[in-house]
Design an enzyme around this catalytic site. Sequence first.
Site, PDB file in Angstrom:
ATOM      1  N   SER A 184     -16.206  -3.838   2.369  1.00 38.62           N
ATOM      2  CA  SER A 184     -14.928  -4.523   1.862  1.00 38.62           C
ATOM      3  C   SER A 184     -14.921  -4.858   0.362  1.00 38.62           C
ATOM      4  O   SER A 184     -14.205  -4.892  -0.420  1.00 38.62           O
ATOM      5  CB  SER A 184     -14.927  -5.940   2.736  1.00 38.62           C
ATOM      6  OG  SER A 184     -15.908  -6.767   2.452  1.00 38.62           O
ATOM      7  N   HIS A 212     -11.370  -3.959   7.867  1.00 38.44           N
ATOM      8  CA  HIS A 212     -10.464  -3.339   6.774  1.00 38.44           C
ATOM      9  C   HIS A 212      -9.946  -1.932   7.088  1.00 38.44           C
ATOM     10  O   HIS A 212      -9.730  -1.416   5.921  1.00 38.44           O
ATOM     11  CB  HIS A 212     -11.382  -3.482   5.545  1.00 38.44           C
ATOM     12  CG  HIS A 212     -11.632  -4.817   4.860  1.00 38.44           C
ATOM     13  ND1 HIS A 212     -10.830  -5.322   4.293  1.00 38.44           N
ATOM     14  CD2 HIS A 212     -12.581  -5.765   5.320  1.00 38.44           C
ATOM     15  CE1 HIS A 212     -11.201  -6.602   3.755  1.00 38.44           C
ATOM     16  NE2 HIS A 212     -12.278  -6.950   4.419  1.00 38.44           N
ATOM     17  N   LYS A 241      -5.821  -9.273   9.134  1.00 34.49           N
ATOM     18  CA  LYS A 241      -5.669  -8.466   8.057  1.00 34.49           C
ATOM     19  C   LYS A 241      -4.530  -7.659   8.091  1.00 34.49           C
ATOM     20  O   LYS A 241      -3.255  -8.215   7.950  1.00 34.49           O
ATOM     21  CB  LYS A 241      -6.747  -7.860   7.624  1.00 34.49           C
ATOM     22  CG  LYS A 241      -8.025  -8.897   7.303  1.00 34.49           C
ATOM     23  CD  LYS A 241      -9.182  -7.754   6.889  1.00 34.49           C
ATOM     24  CE  LYS A 241     -10.506  -8.911   6.386  1.00 34.49           C
ATOM     25  NZ  LYS A 241     -10.653  -9.804   7.330  1.00 34.49           N
TER      26      LYS A 241
END
Length: 395
Positions: A184, A212, A241
Amino acid sequence: MADAFLSYITETLTQIESEGLYKRERMITSPQGGEITVGGRQVINLCANNYLGLADHPALIEAAKRAMEPRGFGMASVRFICGTQDIHRKLELKLASFLNKDDAILFAACFDANGGLFEPLLSKEDAIVSDSLNHASIIDGVRLCKATRYRYANNDMKELEEALKHARNEGARHIMIATDGVFSMDGYLANLPTITRLAKDYEAIVMVDDCHSSGFMGPRGAGTADHFGVDVDILTGTLGKALGGGIGGYIAGPQPVIDLLRQRARPYLFSNSLPPSIVAAGLEAIRLVEEGADLRAQLFENAAYWRAGLEKLGFDLLPGEHPIIPVMLGEATLAQDMANMLFEEGVYVSGFFFPVVPHGQARIRTQMNAALTNEELDRALAAFGKVGKALGVIS
């Protein structure tokens, strides 16, 4: 509390600030989005994990509202006592289907999922081989496990194979390779094609943290394994996310693995179950991802546009294909100064520095969002150019 202890804590804080490493928080007074309100000002937000722009999506908000009336606000219990509603299982089964796994298990966050994964599955007879840049939650989860630990340099497949050989030669019963799908801080993708090949050669299990990438990487948006067209054994990820930006983590994998985690994963057994509103919004987020690729396409169009603009301005970028696009600066104070000056120009970014990244590798980590427009990106590029020149980062 003892004065000596408080003095010690105060000295530590003073040292953190003197080194330029003190982190400060700004209060947002609007929903999360491409533009947000901070301190009465509207600014372009380039540092959220809101990849698909779903954090303020009307469909998710409506789904959360609809769930609260018949199901209540919270569960006030862990899952195995009286904290499981039918929609918890519906979301777990939906995640499993989306990720092409037998089953899935929900946690309060992916930090808890990674923290609870290793200890129930592996013991001192086993080995874990972990990438050096893995997320802190994987590192902490591995520490809780009695398995022998090996570490390989980030994405270094030669070192990975050496570690696998060593673990096999030392008589490890089971070997698990643990890696982020996307690292990330850099936006680099794990080399899953080679990792899965080596796992087959050395009879190892592959665990991937896809926080991610879940929701937007790959032809179905199902993450890095989907992106590379390979299969991995265990996936962990988040609803916090791309899939709505709320809370909640999960582990997906073979049925016996999920069944054992349900019996022994401590963060699952001893944490409240997710609120019904979050579960309902998670189901809606997956529906939106499955029913169309338009948001994913827009996200990567924005990422290409933004990267090209920063390169044209002369910034030092890490290469990559992911919507995480770090602007490398080196020093922590420079990263903080640039973030503060950009905020004054109407662009919200954060400086990342030690201990989040190694000393000397401070950066502004920019992240793209499908909801951002070219007009907003052009304004942000103009601000980056102005501030970068004022600080001597670019000429």
